[in-house]
Design a protein around this motif. Structure first.
Motif, PDB file in Angstrom:
ATOM      1  N   LEU A  68      -1.663  -8.220   5.658  1.00 28.34           N
ATOM      2  CA  LEU A  68      -1.246  -7.967   4.284  1.00 28.34           C
ATOM      3  C   LEU A  68      -0.370  -9.135   3.836  1.00 28.34           C
ATOM      4  CD1 LEU A  68      -1.192  -5.873   1.930  1.00 28.34           C
ATOM      5  CD2 LEU A  68       0.840  -4.883   3.001  1.00 28.34           C
ATOM      6  N   THR A  69      -0.902 -10.019   3.027  1.00 24.97           N
ATOM      7  CA  THR A  69      -0.189 -11.229   2.637  1.00 24.97           C
ATOM      8  C   THR A  69       0.831 -10.990   1.534  1.00 24.97           C
ATOM      9  OG1 THR A  69      -1.995 -11.765   1.103  1.00 24.97           O
ATOM     10  CG2 THR A  69      -2.101 -12.718   3.326  1.00 24.97           C
ATOM     11  N   GLU A  70       0.598  -9.988   0.714  1.00 25.62           N
ATOM     12  CA  GLU A  70       1.517  -9.576  -0.350  1.00 25.62           C
ATOM     13  C   GLU A  70       1.074  -8.201  -0.810  1.00 25.62           C
ATOM     14  OE1 GLU A  70       0.957 -11.680  -4.144  1.00 25.62           O
ATOM     15  OE2 GLU A  70      -0.721 -12.715  -3.175  1.00 25.62           O
ATOM     16  N   PHE A  71       1.897  -7.539  -1.612  1.00 16.25           N
ATOM     17  CA  PHE A  71       1.480  -6.269  -2.184  1.00 16.25           C
ATOM     18  C   PHE A  71       0.476  -6.523  -3.309  1.00 16.25           C
ATOM     19  CE2 PHE A  71       5.899  -5.007  -0.805  1.00 16.25           C
ATOM     20  CZ  PHE A  71       5.489  -4.128   0.180  1.00 16.25           C
ATOM     21  N   GLY A  72      -0.516  -5.637  -3.421  1.00 18.63           N
ATOM     22  CA  GLY A  72      -1.459  -5.817  -4.507  1.00 18.63           C
ATOM     23  C   GLY A  72      -2.798  -5.166  -4.251  1.00 18.63           C
ATOM     24  N   PRO A  73      -3.844  -5.640  -4.921  1.00 16.19           N
ATOM     25  CA  PRO A  73      -5.187  -5.073  -4.790  1.00 16.19           C
ATOM     26  C   PRO A  73      -5.785  -5.418  -3.419  1.00 16.19           C
ATOM     27  CG  PRO A  73      -5.242  -7.040  -6.139  1.00 16.19           C
ATOM     28  CD  PRO A  73      -3.803  -6.757  -5.896  1.00 16.19           C
ATOM     29  N   PRO A  74      -6.976  -4.907  -3.113  1.00  9.67           N
ATOM     30  CA  PRO A  74      -7.563  -5.141  -1.790  1.00  9.67           C
ATOM     31  C   PRO A  74      -7.661  -6.606  -1.369  1.00  9.67           C
ATOM     32  CG  PRO A  74      -8.761  -3.407  -2.910  1.00  9.67           C
ATOM     33  CD  PRO A  74      -7.783  -3.950  -3.905  1.00  9.67           C
TER      34      PRO A  74
ATOM     35  N   PHE B 151      -5.216   7.273   3.063  1.00 14.71           N
ATOM     36  CA  PHE B 151      -4.379   7.215   1.864  1.00 14.71           C
ATOM     37  C   PHE B 151      -3.117   6.395   2.106  1.00 14.71           C
ATOM     38  CE2 PHE B 151      -0.837   9.128  -0.578  1.00 14.71           C
ATOM     39  CZ  PHE B 151      -1.260   8.811  -1.865  1.00 14.71           C
ATOM     40  N   GLY B 152      -2.514   6.554   3.284  1.00 13.11           N
ATOM     41  CA  GLY B 152      -1.304   5.813   3.592  1.00 13.11           C
ATOM     42  C   GLY B 152      -1.513   4.317   3.596  1.00 13.11           C
ATOM     43  N   ASP B 153      -2.672   3.861   4.053  1.00 10.53           N
ATOM     44  CA  ASP B 153      -2.975   2.423   4.080  1.00 10.53           C
ATOM     45  C   ASP B 153      -3.073   1.859   2.670  1.00 10.53           C
ATOM     46  OD1 ASP B 153      -3.245   2.320   6.943  1.00 10.53           O
ATOM     47  OD2 ASP B 153      -5.186   3.280   6.717  1.00 10.53           O
ATOM     48  N   THR B 154      -3.800   2.539   1.805  1.00 10.97           N
ATOM     49  CA  THR B 154      -3.966   2.037   0.438  1.00 10.97           C
ATOM     50  C   THR B 154      -2.646   2.118  -0.333  1.00 10.97           C
ATOM     51  OG1 THR B 154      -4.750   4.211  -0.330  1.00 10.97           O
ATOM     52  CG2 THR B 154      -6.415   2.632   0.405  1.00 10.97           C
ATOM     53  N   LEU B 155      -1.853   3.134  -0.040  1.00  9.42           N
ATOM     54  CA  LEU B 155      -0.549   3.256  -0.687  1.00  9.42           C
ATOM     55  C   LEU B 155       0.366   2.115  -0.266  1.00  9.42           C
ATOM     56  CD1 LEU B 155       1.347   5.100  -2.431  1.00  9.42           C
ATOM     57  CD2 LEU B 155       2.101   6.096  -0.262  1.00  9.42           C
ATOM     58  N   ALA B 156       0.442   1.838   1.039  1.00  3.36           N
ATOM     59  CA  ALA B 156       1.312   0.774   1.545  1.00  3.36           C
ATOM     60  C   ALA B 156       0.877  -0.591   1.023  1.00  3.36           C
ATOM     61  CB  ALA B 156       1.309   0.783   3.067  1.00  3.36           C
ATOM     62  N   ARG B 157      -0.415  -0.808   0.914  1.00  2.00           N
ATOM     63  CA  ARG B 157      -0.922  -2.099   0.429  1.00  2.00           C
ATOM     64  C   ARG B 157      -0.473  -2.386  -1.000  1.00  2.00           C
ATOM     65  NH1 ARG B 157      -5.973  -1.051  -1.338  1.00  2.00           N
ATOM     66  NH2 ARG B 157      -5.131  -1.455  -3.430  1.00  2.00           N
TER      67      ARG B 157
ATOM     68  N   ARG C 165       3.106  -6.106   8.058  1.00  4.48           N
ATOM     69  CA  ARG C 165       2.030  -7.001   7.618  1.00  4.48           C
ATOM     70  C   ARG C 165       0.648  -6.541   8.070  1.00  4.48           C
ATOM     71  NH1 ARG C 165       3.960 -12.070   6.642  1.00  4.48           N
ATOM     72  NH2 ARG C 165       1.985 -12.345   5.537  1.00  4.48           N
ATOM     73  N   ILE C 166       0.589  -5.685   9.072  1.00  8.50           N
ATOM     74  CA  ILE C 166      -0.694  -5.199   9.583  1.00  8.50           C
ATOM     75  C   ILE C 166      -0.762  -3.690   9.375  1.00  8.50           C
ATOM     76  CG2 ILE C 166      -2.245  -5.031  11.562  1.00  8.50           C
ATOM     77  CD1 ILE C 166      -0.854  -7.489  12.735  1.00  8.50           C
ATOM     78  N   LEU C 167      -1.684  -3.229   8.535  1.00  7.54           N
ATOM     79  CA  LEU C 167      -1.832  -1.815   8.218  1.00  7.54           C
ATOM     80  C   LEU C 167      -2.644  -1.112   9.310  1.00  7.54           C
ATOM     81  CD1 LEU C 167      -2.597  -2.120   4.391  1.00  7.54           C
ATOM     82  CD2 LEU C 167      -0.372  -1.844   5.517  1.00  7.54           C
TER      83      LEU C 167
ATOM     84  N   ARG D  66       4.587   2.952  11.521  1.00  5.67           N
ATOM     85  CA  ARG D  66       4.632   1.646  12.205  1.00  5.67           C
ATOM     86  C   ARG D  66       3.356   0.859  11.957  1.00  5.67           C
ATOM     87  NH1 ARG D  66       5.119   3.213  18.176  1.00  5.67           N
ATOM     88  NH2 ARG D  66       3.776   4.863  17.392  1.00  5.67           N
ATOM     89  N   MET D  67       2.253   1.579  11.760  1.00  3.28           N
ATOM     90  CA  MET D  67       0.943   0.976  11.501  1.00  3.28           C
ATOM     91  C   MET D  67       0.593  -0.077  12.560  1.00  3.28           C
ATOM     92  SD  MET D  67       0.479   1.102   7.407  1.00  3.28           S
ATOM     93  CE  MET D  67       0.363   2.720   6.663  1.00  3.28           C
ATOM     94  N   GLY D  68      -0.254  -1.064  12.194  1.00  9.64           N
ATOM     95  CA  GLY D  68      -0.603  -2.115  13.134  1.00  9.64           C
ATOM     96  C   GLY D  68      -1.990  -2.057  13.737  1.00  9.64           C
TER      97      GLY D  68
END
Length: 338
Positions: free
Chosen positions: A6-12, A41-47, A79-81, A112-114
Motif C-alpha cells: 500500500l503506497t498511499e491511501f486511495g483507490p485500488p 471489507f477490512g482490507d478495502t476500508l484500510a486501503r 503497508r501490507i494488507l 496487524r494484516m500482512g
C-alpha cells in the motif's frame, strides 16, 4: 520476497507489487509461506481510510480515531494488507510445539494484516489452525474471519435448534457464514436479506426465504423472528421491533452511537433487546471451524481469484458490487491445490 504494498491511501491503484524484506520468526513464531489470501471489507476500508470520515465510518468516533492512529494519518503505517490467509509452515521457532515445517495452515491476523505477501510470521498461539483437508488453499483463505465472527455472534444471540433467525446483509463474508452455521450447526431456521444480484447465492447457502431488499422491506412481511442479525448496521430497533418475537434480540455487528443508546435503553426496558456485539477471535474457534468445514457444515464460495500482482484488480472487483462469493488473491501456484 514479493508483496502487494500500500503506497498511499486511495483507490485500488495504490496497491503496487514490490520486493520487501522476508520476516524472521521468533522463538514462539511460525514462518508461513502464503499460498492465498482474501479481499475482505477490512482490507478495502484500510486501503482508502483517509477518505472515510467519522460519519461514513461503520463504528463510533472512538473506533475511527483508533483506526486512524493504528493505520496512519497522512500515510499508511501498515503497508501490507490482508488479514486472512492459508499456506504452509516454512519454519518454526525453537519454542513451537503445535506446528512443524510443511504443515498446511489457515488463520487470521486481525488489524496487524500482512497477508498480501509471500511470507508472514504468526505466533503459535495466534488464530492459526491446520487447514481443513477438504479445501484448497484459496477456499481456506476465505474462511477464518467470517466464520469465527459468525460463531461468536450466534452464541451471543443464544441461537439453538428451531430459533428463527433473519440475517440482514446476508451475502458478505460474515453473513454467509452466519447463514450456514445457524442452519447446519446450530439447527436454526434462517432467512436472509440482500440485493437482487446475490439472491440465488444466499438461497444456495440455506436462506429460506431469501428477501430482496430492492423489492420489499422485511419489516412489512408477515414473518417474525427470535433473532435479527444486522451485519452493516442498516436498520434500527424501532423498525425491527414489530417483527421480533417476545424476548427477541436484534444483534448489531456494525453500530454507531444511536445503536449503543438503543442497546442501553432496551437493556432495562421491555423484553425485546438490541445488542451491540463485539466478538473476540479465539484460536479454539478457528479449530472448531476446521471441524465444521470437514463435516460439510460450512462451505466457502470463491467467486474470483487474482494473482498477487493484480491485487488492485482484486480490490476493484470486490468493491464493484458484482461479486457472488469471496474474492481471493492467489499468492503462489499452490493456492488451487490441497
Amino acid at each position: 520476497m514479493r508483496a502487494a504494498v500500500l503506497t498511499e491511501f486511495g483507490p485500488p491503484d495504490v496497491l503496487k507489487l514490490r520486493e520487501v524484506a522476508k520476516p524472521r520468526p521468533g522463538d514462539g513464531d511460525v514462518l508461513i509461506r502464503v499460498h492465498a489470501t482474501s479481499v475482505n471489507f477490512g482490507d478495502t476500508l484500510a486501503r482508502n481510510l483517509a477518505a472515510i470520515s467519522p460519519r461514513r465510518f461503520h463504528m463510533p468516533l472512538l473506533f475511527w480515531i483508533l483506526a486512524r492512529i493504528s493505520f496512519g494519518i497522512r500515510r499508511p503505517r501498515i503497508r501490507i494488507l490482508g488479514s486472512e490467509f492459508a499456506g504452509q509452515v516454512e519454519a518454526a521457532g525453537r519454542a513451537v510445539t503445535r506446528f512443524r515445517k510443511g504443515d498446511p495452515v489457515f488463520g487470521f491476523r486481525g488489524p496487524r494484516m500482512g497477508a498480501y505477501a509471500e511470507y508472514l510470521c504468526m505466533p503459535e498461539d495466534g488464530v492459526l489452525a491446520t487447514k481443513p483437508r477438504n479445501m484448497t488453499y484459496e477456499q481456506a483463505a476465505a474462511v477464518p474471519y467470517g466464520a469465527v465472527m459468525a460463531l461468536g455472534l450466534l452464541r451471543r444471540a443464544q441461537v439453538g435448534p428451531g430459533t428463527k433467525v433473519l440475517v440482514v446483509g446476508a451475502s458478505g463474508g460474515i453473513g454467509t457464514a452466519v447463514l450456514q452455521l445457524a442452519r447446519y450447526h446450530f439447527g436454526a431456521e434462517v432467512a436472509g436479506v440482500c440485493g437482487t444480484a446475490r439472491l440465488e447465492y444466499i438461497k444456495s447457502l440455506g436462506a429460506h426465504p431469501a428477501i430482496d431488499y430492492t423489492q420489499e422491506d422485511f419489516v412489512d412481511r408477515a414473518e417474525s423472528y427470535d433473532v435479527i442479525i444486522d451485519i452493516l448496521g442498516k436498520t434500527s430497533f424501532r423498525r425491527c421491533r414489530r417483527v421480533l418475537k417476545p424476548g427477541g434480540r436484534l444483534i448489531f455487528v456494525s453500530f454507531k452511537t444511536k445503536q449503543i443508546l438503543q442497546a442501553l435503553w432496551t437493556a432495562v426496558v421491555g423484553d425485546k433487546k438490541a445488542i451491540c456485539a463485539l466478538v473476540t477471535e479465539k484460536p479454539e474457534d478457528l479449530a472448531l471451524v476446521r471441524t465444521l468445514v470437514e463435516a460439510g457444515k460450512l462451505t466457502p464460495v470463491v467467486d474470483r481469484s487474482y494473482p498477487l500482482g493484480q491485487a488492485d484488480e482484486a480490490h476493484r472487483y470486490a468493491e464493484s458490487g458484482a461479486r457472488t462469493g469471496s474474492v481471493v488473491i492467489a499468492v503462489s501456484p499452490a493456492a488451487t491445490s490441497r
